[in-house]
Enzyme design. Structure first.
Site, short mmCIF file in Angstrom:
data_model
loop_
_atom_site.label_atom_id
_atom_site.label_comp_id
_atom_site.label_asym_id
_atom_site.label_seq_id
_atom_site.Cartn_x
_atom_site.Cartn_y
_atom_site.Cartn_z
N ASP A 107 6.47 -2.90 2.88
CA ASP A 107 5.93 -2.66 1.54
C ASP A 107 4.63 -1.84 1.64
O ASP A 107 4.43 -0.86 0.91
CB ASP A 107 5.68 -4.00 0.85
CG ASP A 107 4.95 -3.84 -0.47
OD1 ASP A 107 5.53 -3.23 -1.39
OD2 ASP A 107 3.80 -4.31 -0.59
N LYS A 163 3.69 2.27 0.54
CA LYS A 163 2.53 2.70 -0.25
C LYS A 163 1.72 3.75 0.52
O LYS A 163 1.24 4.73 -0.07
CB LYS A 163 1.66 1.49 -0.60
CG LYS A 163 2.36 0.52 -1.56
CD LYS A 163 1.63 -0.80 -1.70
CE LYS A 163 2.42 -1.76 -2.58
NZ LYS A 163 1.87 -3.11 -2.59
#
Length: 366
Positions: free
Chosen positions: A224, A228
């Site tokens: 995750d 980003k």
């Protein structure tokens, strides 16, 4: 229906946590801002859809109830895009899913003049080719694409970075805590004051409070955060190929990668607490605390995600709760970075970022 310059059609895919919050924000926005008139013309989940062939409005007051009562299944995405492209006014597609399939259709939507607003990370952190296709389609057709909430929920991370780059500042380094889950875990596991709990207990607590994905391994594998960082690195000018093309430290013990469920993983995790305890103790001996961070060094083109040690007085060490912190080091800002900090997770703040993006598109359409 005749084309109407004073109307904007909005299509929403996804009605989960963020989707529900967004719909309630859209409803109050439509009431507060009568012009242009915001019309919800399409609402869908993966299984159900709600729309009228003549583009008449879907009532926002009871949209979710009407959706769950609907017997229509969503048409294939290319068909949905054609429906939106043929609408009698400008249309904006709001994708509140985390679906790769929807993201893969952004170039088609944009090329047909449908603007896209989304918190979905997949389109901007997947293949570099898809990234290029999205922005080429947008610049060719003039349709807009905004994805503020794909990094840092409602925090102005992407808009800040874009402003730095667009005004000609040189970004040298970006560093921070990009995951609300990881922030919460390490702030309670290795606090700047006091002891902190055992690692497996903190992971269980984070899950029970709803901070982790249903399977906590989806947070602990670092992917995750890697997604980003991929997005920010690309915006800073580095052609990062994918979130797996640079070093990402996983906090899943290798022996537990094959667990069949998140529950089995949590059951066996205590056996591996000593590993994390050693990491914490090593940092304490150096007078520091350990945090899970991502960093982008623009000059050396290096991107990495993993555990780092920080002085207790460092802004990254002093975070509270599930806050995110992102530091931008640039030529203009010198030795003191520009810091964006605050709640980096949660339906309402994520939806706020989506709603703010929607307003940007509306102002450019009208």
């Amino acid at each position: 229906m005749a084309a109407n310059a004073n109307q904007v059609f909005i299509a929403v895919i996804g009605a989960g946590g963020v989707g529900k919050c967004f719909l309630s924000q859209l409803q109050s926005l439509a009431a507060r801002r009568p012009s242009p008139k915001l019309t919800l013309c399409y609402l869908a989940t993966s299984r159900k859809a709600l729309f009228n062939d003549d583009y008449s409005a879907v009532n926002m007051d009871n949209a979710l109830d009407s959706l769950s009562a609907s017997s229509r299944t969503p048409p294939p995405l290319p068909q949905v895009i054609e429906y939106l492209a043929a609408a009698p006014a400008k249309t904006i597609l709001v994708d509140n899913t985390s679906s790769q399939d929807v993201a893969d259709h952004y170039p088609l939507a944009l090329s047909r003049g449908v603007s896209v607003v989304t918190p979905n990370k997949k389109g901007f952190s997947g293949s570099y080719q898809l990234w290029q296709e999205i922005f080429i389609a947008s610049s060719t057709s003039g349709a807009k694409v905004y994805h503020e909430s794909s990094v840092g929920a409602g925090l102005p991370v992407i808009s800040t970075l874009k402003d730095l780059v667009d005004t000609g500042d040189k970004v040298t380094k970006i560093e921070g805590v990009f995951s609300g889950t990881m922030s919460f875990l390490f702030n309670s596991f290795a606090p700047t004051e006091g002891q902190g709990g055992r690692w497996s207990d903190e992971v269980k607590k984070a899950k029970s409070l709803g901070y982790t994905e249903p399977d906590p391994r989806d947070d602990l594998n670092g992917l995750d955060v890697a997604r980003k960082l991929t997005i920010l690195a690309r915006l800073a000018g580095l052609p990062v190929e994918s979130p797996t093309s640079f070093p990402v430290q996983s906090l899943i013990p290798s022996q537990l990668e094959s667990c069949t469920s998140g529950d089995e993983f949590l059951e066996k995790l205590p056996e591996f607490d000593d590993q994390m305890e050693e990491t914490k103790t090593a940092a304490e001996k150096a007078g520091k605390v350990v945090r899970f961070v991502g960093s982008i060094d623009v000059a050396s083109k290096s991107v990495k995600v993993g555990l780092e040690q920080f002085d207790r007085s460092h802004p990254i060490a002093a975070l509270k709760g599930s806050d995110n912190i992102i530091s931008f080091y640039t030529e203009r800002y010198g030795n003191n970075p520009l810091i964006v900090q605050g709640a980096g997770a949660g339906g309402d703040v994520t939806a706020m970022g989506v709603t703010a993006d929607l307003l940007k598109v509306i102002s450019q359409l009208s």
